[in-house]
Design a protein around this motif. Structure first.
Motif, PDB file in Angstrom:
ATOM      1  N   ILE A   1       0.841  -1.198   0.000  1.00  0.00           N
ATOM      2  CA  ILE A   1       0.000   0.000   0.000  1.00  0.00           C
ATOM      3  C   ILE A   1       0.876   1.249   0.000  1.00  0.00           C
ATOM      4  CG2 ILE A   1      -1.638   1.357   1.372  1.00  0.00           C
ATOM      5  CD1 ILE A   1      -2.809  -1.316   2.346  1.00  0.00           C
ATOM      6  N   ARG A   2       1.975   1.174   0.743  1.00  0.00           N
ATOM      7  CA  ARG A   2       2.915   2.298   0.845  1.00  0.00           C
ATOM      8  C   ARG A   2       4.336   1.784   0.731  1.00  0.00           C
ATOM      9  NH1 ARG A   2       0.353   7.029   4.305  1.00  0.00           N
ATOM     10  NH2 ARG A   2      -1.690   6.735   3.411  1.00  0.00           N
ATOM     11  N   THR A   3       5.242   2.700   0.441  1.00  0.00           N
ATOM     12  CA  THR A   3       6.673   2.400   0.398  1.00  0.00           C
ATOM     13  C   THR A   3       7.381   3.382   1.323  1.00  0.00           C
ATOM     14  OG1 THR A   3       6.492   1.663  -1.897  1.00  0.00           O
ATOM     15  CG2 THR A   3       8.692   2.231  -1.116  1.00  0.00           C
ATOM     16  N   PRO A   4       8.256   2.872   2.185  1.00  0.00           N
ATOM     17  CA  PRO A   4       8.964   3.794   3.080  1.00  0.00           C
ATOM     18  C   PRO A   4       9.859   4.739   2.288  1.00  0.00           C
ATOM     19  CG  PRO A   4       9.930   1.607   3.182  1.00  0.00           C
ATOM     20  CD  PRO A   4       8.698   1.500   2.344  1.00  0.00           C
ATOM     21  N   ARG A   5      10.068   5.926   2.844  1.00  0.00           N
ATOM     22  CA  ARG A   5      10.925   6.924   2.194  1.00  0.00           C
ATOM     23  C   ARG A   5      11.925   7.480   3.191  1.00  0.00           C
ATOM     24  NH1 ARG A   5       6.899  11.038  -0.683  1.00  0.00           N
ATOM     25  NH2 ARG A   5       5.108   9.695  -0.477  1.00  0.00           N
ATOM     26  N   GLY A   6      12.952   8.089   2.643  1.00  0.00           N
ATOM     27  CA  GLY A   6      13.939   8.794   3.462  1.00  0.00           C
ATOM     28  C   GLY A   6      14.599   7.903   4.483  1.00  0.00           C
ATOM     29  N   VAL A   7      14.714   8.407   5.694  1.00  0.00           N
ATOM     30  CA  VAL A   7      15.397   7.675   6.760  1.00  0.00           C
ATOM     31  C   VAL A   7      14.658   6.386   7.109  1.00  0.00           C
ATOM     32  CG1 VAL A   7      14.297   8.872   8.690  1.00  0.00           C
ATOM     33  CG2 VAL A   7      16.574   7.925   8.973  1.00  0.00           C
ATOM     34  N   LEU A   8      13.346   6.377   6.951  1.00  0.00           N
ATOM     35  CA  LEU A   8      12.588   5.154   7.237  1.00  0.00           C
ATOM     36  C   LEU A   8      12.914   4.066   6.218  1.00  0.00           C
ATOM     37  CD1 LEU A   8       9.120   6.572   8.313  1.00  0.00           C
ATOM     38  CD2 LEU A   8      11.052   5.867   9.741  1.00  0.00           C
ATOM     39  N   LEU A   9      13.112   4.455   4.974  1.00  0.00           N
ATOM     40  CA  LEU A   9      13.531   3.495   3.944  1.00  0.00           C
ATOM     41  C   LEU A   9      14.879   2.895   4.342  1.00  0.00           C
ATOM     42  CD1 LEU A   9      13.353   2.070   1.203  1.00  0.00           C
ATOM     43  CD2 LEU A   9      14.338   4.132   0.183  1.00  0.00           C
ATOM     44  N   ASP A  10      15.808   3.747   4.735  1.00  0.00           N
ATOM     45  CA  ASP A  10      17.132   3.273   5.141  1.00  0.00           C
ATOM     46  C   ASP A  10      17.025   2.292   6.307  1.00  0.00           C
ATOM     47  OD1 ASP A  10      18.164   4.996   3.231  1.00  0.00           O
ATOM     48  OD2 ASP A  10      18.713   6.540   4.683  1.00  0.00           O
ATOM     49  N   ARG A  11      16.254   2.650   7.310  1.00  0.00           N
ATOM     50  CA  ARG A  11      16.099   1.787   8.485  1.00  0.00           C
ATOM     51  C   ARG A  11      15.452   0.457   8.124  1.00  0.00           C
ATOM     52  NH1 ARG A  11      13.482   5.961  12.838  1.00  0.00           N
ATOM     53  NH2 ARG A  11      15.239   7.399  12.967  1.00  0.00           N
ATOM     54  N   TYR A  12      14.425   0.517   7.278  1.00  0.00           N
ATOM     55  CA  TYR A  12      13.691  -0.697   6.903  1.00  0.00           C
ATOM     56  C   TYR A  12      14.578  -1.641   6.097  1.00  0.00           C
ATOM     57  CZ  TYR A  12       9.622  -3.463   5.376  1.00  0.00           C
ATOM     58  OH  TYR A  12       8.717  -4.461   5.132  1.00  0.00           O
ATOM     59  N   VAL A  13      15.297  -1.104   5.125  1.00  0.00           N
ATOM     60  CA  VAL A  13      16.199  -1.930   4.314  1.00  0.00           C
ATOM     61  C   VAL A  13      17.256  -2.573   5.210  1.00  0.00           C
ATOM     62  CG1 VAL A  13      18.011  -1.843   2.552  1.00  0.00           C
ATOM     63  CG2 VAL A  13      15.814  -0.747   2.125  1.00  0.00           C
ATOM     64  N   GLU A  14      17.818  -1.802   6.121  1.00  0.00           N
ATOM     65  CA  GLU A  14      18.840  -2.346   7.019  1.00  0.00           C
ATOM     66  C   GLU A  14      18.247  -3.401   7.947  1.00  0.00           C
ATOM     67  OE1 GLU A  14      22.435  -3.250   8.115  1.00  0.00           O
ATOM     68  OE2 GLU A  14      22.004  -1.770   6.553  1.00  0.00           O
ATOM     69  N   ALA A  15      17.033  -3.185   8.421  1.00  0.00           N
ATOM     70  CA  ALA A  15      16.370  -4.174   9.275  1.00  0.00           C
ATOM     71  C   ALA A  15      16.147  -5.473   8.508  1.00  0.00           C
ATOM     72  CB  ALA A  15      15.037  -3.630   9.792  1.00  0.00           C
ATOM     73  N   LEU A  16      15.700  -5.379   7.265  1.00  0.00           N
ATOM     74  CA  LEU A  16      15.474  -6.580   6.462  1.00  0.00           C
ATOM     75  C   LEU A  16      16.784  -7.311   6.189  1.00  0.00           C
ATOM     76  CD1 LEU A  16      12.794  -5.302   3.922  1.00  0.00           C
ATOM     77  CD2 LEU A  16      12.434  -6.784   5.904  1.00  0.00           C
ATOM     78  N   ARG A  17      17.836  -6.572   5.915  1.00  0.00           N
ATOM     79  CA  ARG A  17      19.158  -7.199   5.728  1.00  0.00           C
ATOM     80  C   ARG A  17      19.572  -7.955   6.985  1.00  0.00           C
ATOM     81  NH1 ARG A  17      22.014  -2.040   3.426  1.00  0.00           N
ATOM     82  NH2 ARG A  17      21.408  -2.193   1.254  1.00  0.00           N
ATOM     83  N   THR A  18      19.384  -7.322   8.125  1.00  0.00           N
ATOM     84  CA  THR A  18      19.760  -7.926   9.403  1.00  0.00           C
ATOM     85  C   THR A  18      18.936  -9.184   9.651  1.00  0.00           C
ATOM     86  OG1 THR A  18      20.340  -5.751  10.272  1.00  0.00           O
ATOM     87  CG2 THR A  18      19.950  -7.509  11.889  1.00  0.00           C
ATOM     88  N   LEU A  19      17.645  -9.127   9.362  1.00  0.00           N
ATOM     89  CA  LEU A  19      16.798 -10.310   9.557  1.00  0.00           C
ATOM     90  C   LEU A  19      17.224 -11.453   8.648  1.00  0.00           C
ATOM     91  CD1 LEU A  19      13.269  -8.670   9.903  1.00  0.00           C
ATOM     92  CD2 LEU A  19      14.732  -9.598  11.707  1.00  0.00           C
ATOM     93  N   ARG A  20      17.576 -11.140   7.408  1.00  0.00           N
ATOM     94  CA  ARG A  20      18.035 -12.181   6.473  1.00  0.00           C
ATOM     95  C   ARG A  20      19.284 -12.869   7.003  1.00  0.00           C
ATOM     96  NH1 ARG A  20      17.386  -8.801   1.290  1.00  0.00           N
ATOM     97  NH2 ARG A  20      15.373  -9.481   0.543  1.00  0.00           N
ATOM     98  N   GLU A  21      20.201 -12.079   7.545  1.00  0.00           N
ATOM     99  CA  GLU A  21      21.451 -12.634   8.057  1.00  0.00           C
ATOM    100  C   GLU A  21      21.224 -13.473   9.310  1.00  0.00           C
ATOM    101  OE1 GLU A  21      23.921  -9.196   8.632  1.00  0.00           O
ATOM    102  OE2 GLU A  21      24.048  -8.793   6.481  1.00  0.00           O
ATOM    103  N   ALA A  22      20.182 -13.146  10.066  1.00  0.00           N
ATOM    104  CA  ALA A  22      19.909 -13.832  11.322  1.00  0.00           C
ATOM    105  C   ALA A  22      19.252 -15.197  11.111  1.00  0.00           C
ATOM    106  CB  ALA A  22      19.015 -12.973  12.213  1.00  0.00           C
ATOM    107  N   VAL A  23      18.683 -15.412   9.942  1.00  0.00           N
ATOM    108  CA  VAL A  23      17.945 -16.668   9.699  1.00  0.00           C
ATOM    109  C   VAL A  23      18.875 -17.745   9.195  1.00  0.00           C
ATOM    110  CG1 VAL A  23      16.058 -17.724   8.434  1.00  0.00           C
ATOM    111  CG2 VAL A  23      15.883 -15.365   9.182  1.00  0.00           C
TER     112      VAL A  23
END
Length: 77
Positions: A55-77
């Motif tokens: 429905i929405r796409t994060p922007r700005g600093v929230l985009l950065d945080r979200y992408v980094e969170a997803l990267r971290t989750l991928r590495e944790a699995v």
């Protein structure tokens, strides 16, 4: 860093943002709730829900945080 470097960096981040269904799959594979991810990023549960449904796409600093969170989750699995 030049302005051109900054633009390139931001474009790379956007490419790193997976499709909405994959965003949810990454979070679920890490056994995290939408609320837990939202708390980690500093947004509402509804924001994460909107990002995962497309429905929405994060922007700005929230985009950065979200992408980094997803990267971290991928590495944790």
């Amino acid at each position: 860093s030049t302005v051109a470097d900054e633009i390139r960096s931001r474009l790379r981040i956007r490419r790193d943002l997976p499709a909405p269904a994959e965003r949810r799959a990454v979070r679920e594979a890490a056994a995290l709730t939408q609320q837990e991810l939202a708390d980690a990023i500093g947004v509402s549960k509804q924001a994460v829900g909107h990002w995962e449904s497309g429905i929405r796409t994060p922007r700005g600093v929230l985009l950065d945080r979200y992408v980094e969170a997803l990267r971290t989750l991928r590495e944790a699995v």
